[in-house]
Design a protein around this motif. Structure first.
Motif, mmCIF file in Angstrom:
data_model
loop_
_atom_site.group_PDB
_atom_site.id
_atom_site.type_symbol
_atom_site.label_atom_id
_atom_site.label_comp_id
_atom_site.label_asym_id
_atom_site.label_seq_id
_atom_site.Cartn_x
_atom_site.Cartn_y
_atom_site.Cartn_z
ATOM 1 N N ARG A 47 0.832 -1.210 0.000
ATOM 2 C CA ARG A 47 0.000 0.000 0.000
ATOM 3 C C ARG A 47 0.862 1.254 0.000
ATOM 4 O O ARG A 47 0.584 2.218 -0.726
ATOM 5 N N LEU A 48 1.941 1.256 0.779
ATOM 6 C CA LEU A 48 2.832 2.411 0.824
ATOM 7 C C LEU A 48 3.519 2.635 -0.521
ATOM 8 O O LEU A 48 3.649 3.775 -0.983
ATOM 9 N N ARG A 49 3.987 1.553 -1.160
ATOM 10 C CA ARG A 49 4.638 1.686 -2.462
ATOM 11 C C ARG A 49 3.657 2.198 -3.516
ATOM 12 O O ARG A 49 4.017 3.029 -4.350
ATOM 13 N N GLU A 50 2.424 1.722 -3.477
ATOM 14 C CA GLU A 50 1.415 2.209 -4.426
ATOM 15 C C GLU A 50 1.187 3.706 -4.243
ATOM 16 O O GLU A 50 1.097 4.451 -5.220
ATOM 17 N N TYR A 51 1.100 4.152 -2.998
ATOM 18 C CA TYR A 51 0.907 5.570 -2.722
ATOM 19 C C TYR A 51 2.105 6.383 -3.211
ATOM 20 O O TYR A 51 1.945 7.441 -3.826
#
Length: 61
Positions: free
Chosen positions: A25-29
């Motif tokens: 989720r952090l990488r997608e953001y």
């Protein structure tokens, strides 16, 4: 080890675990932000490499 160091270590451990649990989720953001802000990415990259060259230059002296 004093209290301040224990707190710092506990916080670092929490952040490592949080990143492990939420990595996707952090990488997608991060990728979405980079895609939406290319001018800022370019500016930050330029500033980073200028600072790195200054540090490298200072360490050679």
């Amino acid at each position: 080890m004093n209290t301040e160091e224990k707190v710092r270590q506990a916080r670092a451990e929490y952040q490592r675990e949080y990143y492990k649990k939420n990595k996707r989720r952090l990488r997608e953001y991060q990728n979405k932000w980079r895609k939406d802000n290319p001018e800022l990415v370019k500016k930050y990259n330029t500033n980073y490499w200028l600072k790195q060259s200054e540090v490298e230059h200072e360490s050679k002296q």
